[in-house]
Enzyme design. Structure first.
Site, PDB file in Angstrom:
ATOM      1  N   GLU A  30       0.952  -1.235  -0.054  1.00 35.98           N
ATOM      2  CA  GLU A  30      -0.433   0.156  -0.149  1.00 35.98           C
ATOM      3  C   GLU A  30       1.249   1.049   0.031  1.00 35.98           C
ATOM      4  O   GLU A  30       1.283   1.319   0.869  1.00 35.98           O
ATOM      5  CB  GLU A  30      -0.694   0.287   1.448  1.00 35.98           C
ATOM      6  CG  GLU A  30      -1.998   1.155   1.011  1.00 35.98           C
ATOM      7  CD  GLU A  30      -2.547   1.755   2.364  1.00 35.98           C
ATOM      8  OE1 GLU A  30      -2.203   1.025   3.534  1.00 35.98           O
ATOM      9  OE2 GLU A  30      -3.300   2.300   2.410  1.00 35.98           O
ATOM     10  N   ARG A 256       5.850 -12.317   9.846  1.00 37.09           N
ATOM     11  CA  ARG A 256       6.477 -10.888   9.593  1.00 37.09           C
ATOM     12  C   ARG A 256       7.798 -10.953  10.497  1.00 37.09           C
ATOM     13  O   ARG A 256       8.490 -11.675  11.290  1.00 37.09           O
ATOM     14  CB  ARG A 256       5.773 -10.054  10.156  1.00 37.09           C
ATOM     15  CG  ARG A 256       5.357 -10.148  11.059  1.00 37.09           C
ATOM     16  CD  ARG A 256       4.236  -8.381  11.412  1.00 37.09           C
ATOM     17  NE  ARG A 256       4.364  -7.631  10.505  1.00 37.09           N
ATOM     18  CZ  ARG A 256       3.074  -6.816   9.382  1.00 37.09           C
ATOM     19  NH1 ARG A 256       2.152  -6.915  10.541  1.00 37.09           N
ATOM     20  NH2 ARG A 256       3.190  -6.058   8.964  1.00 37.09           N
ATOM     21  N   LYS A 266       5.263   0.533  10.286  1.00 40.90           N
ATOM     22  CA  LYS A 266       4.834   1.448   9.335  1.00 40.90           C
ATOM     23  C   LYS A 266       4.596   3.017  10.396  1.00 40.90           C
ATOM     24  O   LYS A 266       4.898   3.370  10.661  1.00 40.90           O
ATOM     25  CB  LYS A 266       3.681   1.648   8.402  1.00 40.90           C
ATOM     26  CG  LYS A 266       4.170   1.269   6.878  1.00 40.90           C
ATOM     27  CD  LYS A 266       3.571   1.188   6.113  1.00 40.90           C
ATOM     28  CE  LYS A 266       3.878   0.454   4.746  1.00 40.90           C
ATOM     29  NZ  LYS A 266       3.118   0.382   3.396  1.00 40.90           N
TER      30      LYS A 266
END
Length: 558
Positions: A30, A256, A266
């Site tokens: 994104e 992850r 983020k």
RNA sequence: UGGGGCGUCGUCAAGCGGUAAGACACAGGAUUUUGAUUCCUGCAUUCAGAGGUUCGAUUCCUCUCGCCCCAGCCA
């Protein structure tokens, strides 16, 4: 090329390949922030699987939320992936390219009586959803007729309603133990310009609806994502089954990446940038691709790291030291050596002619003679590292001390004769030494042992530079943990106050004048350094410390 | 307390019923004009725990414990 490790996703693909001829993967960022090394893991996984099995990997921007996304992030992401060394042919995919098709799929869902326009407020939708332990209850709008839904959805699209007035929801099961299946919202009204579709749309599809269809439209075979989407897989499958799409990719989840001494989300990186704990998204202390690049990391080391750590479903935090070791392995091979003194201490060679200047030869790499030699200047006054001299040294101090003889690398043996101190402060001002003329180049015919070899720089023929000595951004392996009970999860308090030390008057050998950004040098006995790509100017050189060399002596001292 | 996952050396991680790979870290030692690099050597009788099946289990079954994720009109 990096070594290839076996992991469960590769096993799945190998098995699937017995039935199919090819695979297609995708990396779907994104564009709402910069890529970090955690993304690199996914990038390497997706692109490498495709490459290893002769398939393709699409770069697709998941740009369905104009409120958060921006063209500048699209640009940075493209540049970072390219730098990492991956290619995707001519075409870049965008979920926004599918907005028309997505709309048609939504209409199809309504026609199948599998979606409805819900006019509950967002707050009420939340209330109706139930909780983890209590099932939800049906929206009062759940039984609207297909005709009515079609009409309302069309009006939503035409901009007849204000933001939040209605949403389109999938009609699944409000009693599902999986909250994602409790009639998830698939379209919302957002009267907002989109970076790519501009003002064409005022309704935007949600992730769950968009992602599986985008995958399907691109004929993705393996849709690899992180663990938190595990609960979404039933929904992913529900959409594709209900819509009877031709292609139904297999979603596979993996853990992850987390690293010690840093944060990876983020949101947290954003906070560090916005609140000026670091200077920017490409601050060399950040685990962003741009930050690592500016710090002097090589893309090879990052790829190698991603391969080395493997892929599994176990949540883990990998030792930063592994990344640094892999980096140093690469740099040790590639980086030319140079000499630089970060904290200078002046030495005057008593028995050297005042005006004599000599050019000496130095290897650019001790193990790779093919990398050639360069000239370094020797003169009466030189600088050595402050901590390479001790007036009262402990045992096994292989450096300079009163009456001791050491070697200046590529130059001469010198012996310390006298220590000059500031009368008031007692601070050591300079050292008076003698050199042995029979030791030019750093060897003596009598094979006499000199235990220490020091790096040095000529005082009259060196360049001044600023050196930014970077250290870990956080002082705890897991910055998310806290010592103080009432400050749980406040990672900010764990920022390492010494993550950046600026040295203003470092002395570098003259040859470093030609250094360019991203070209990493080893400053002998210190570490790897490179010119800062943003702030360095020809008349004001700035070097970043990429990573220090292993320092066994520092360990012994402790 | 609903649902979904995960638990193999300090950290990652192979292993898929036949008797614990590898990497990093760590500890010794050798070589070295970087106390760097390189090179040897050592480093889980044990796989979260407890039962069970089996000639044999980290691998199969049962239970227990621990950790993570999910209640955005974010992705």
């Amino acid at each position: 090329m990096e070594k290839a490790t076996k992991h469960f996703i590769k096993t799945i693909i190998e098995n699937d390949l017995k039935k199919n001829t090819t695979i297609t993967t995708r990396f779907p960022p994104e564009p709402n922030g910069y890529l970090h090394i955690g993304h690199a893991k996914s990038i390497c996984l997706n692109f490498n699987m495709a490459k290893q099995f002769n398939g393709n990997c699409n770069l697709r921007f998941d740009d369905t939320n104009p409120a958060k996304e921006d063209q500048k992030y699209i640009d940075s992401i493209i540049s970072d992936i390219k730098w990492l060394g991956f290619n995707w042919g001519d075409k870049i995919f965008y979920a926004s390219d599918y907005f028309d098709k997505l709309y048609d799929f939504a209409v199809d869902l309504i026609k199948k009586n599998k979606a409805y326009v819900c006019s509950l407020s967002s707050e009420d939708i939340r209330k109706y959803r139930g909780t983890l332990t209590e099932s939800g209850k049906n929206s009062p709008y759940r039984e609207r007729t297909i005709k009515e839904n079609l009409d309302l959805f069309s009006k939503m699209k035409n901009g007849d309603f204000i933001d939040g007035a209605h949403v389109l929801r999938a009609k699944i099961d409000m009693k599902s133990p999986n909250i994602n299946m409790r009639d998830p919202v698939i379209y919302r009204i957002k009267k907002m310009s989109h970076p790519r579709t501009k003002d064409k749309w005022c309704i935007y599809p949600m992730y769950d609806f968009t992602h599986c269809i985008s995958d399907s439209l691109e004929n993705i075979t393996h849709s690899l994502c992180t663990l938190e989407f595990e609960d979404h897989r039933p929904l992913y499958d529900w959409f594709l089954e209900t819509l009877k799409t031709l292609c139904h990719p297999k979603q596979i989840e993996f853990a992850r990446m987390n690293l010690t001494f840093t944060v990876m989300s983020k949101r947290k990186l954003q906070k560090l940038v916005n609140n000026n704990y670091v200077t920017s998204w490409d601050d060399p202390r950040l685990p962003t691709i741009a930050g690592l690049r500016r710090r002097g990391y090589t893309s090879f080391a990052i790829r190698n790291f991603c391969e080395t750590i493997g892929v599994s479903k176990k949540e883990s935090r990998i030792d930063m030291e592994l990344l640094e070791t892999l980096l140093k392995d690469d740099l040790n091979e590639k980086a030319p050596r140079a000499m630089a003194v970060l904290n200078p201490l002046k030495i005057v060679i008593e028995n050297w002619d005042k005006n004599k200047i000599q050019q000496l030869d130095a290897f650019n790499h001790p193990q790779k003679k093919e990398m050639g030699t360069r000239k370094i200047t020797f003169s009466k006054e030189i600088f050595i590292e402050k901590n390479d001299f001790m007036e009262d040294p402990p045992n096994k101090f292989f450096r300079l001390a009163p009456k001791k003889e050491i070697r200046l690398k590529y130059a001469y043996y010198i012996t310390c004769k006298k220590v000059i101190k500031d009368e008031k402060t007692g601070e050591i001002k300079k050292l008076i030494c003698t050199y042995d003329p029979k030791t030019k180049g750093g060897t003596s015919k009598d094979k006499r042992k000199v235990k220490g070899t020091l790096h040095w720089v000529s005082a009259n023929d060196c360049i001044n530079a600023e050196v930014r000595v970077y250290d870990r951004l956080f002082s705890m392996e897991n910055p998310e943990t806290s010592n103080s009970e009432n400050l749980k999860n406040n990672f900010i308090e764990n920022i390492n106050p010494n993550s950046l030390k600026i040295i203003k008057n470092a002395k570098l050998e003259k040859s470093l004048l030609n250094a360019v950004p991203e070209k990493v040098f080893q400053f002998e006995r210190l570490g790897y350094f490179c010119v800062d790509s943003k702030d360095s100017k020809p008349d004001n050189l700035i070097f970043n410390r990429t990573v220090p060399l292993r320092d066994t002596w520092a360990k012994i001292k402790k």
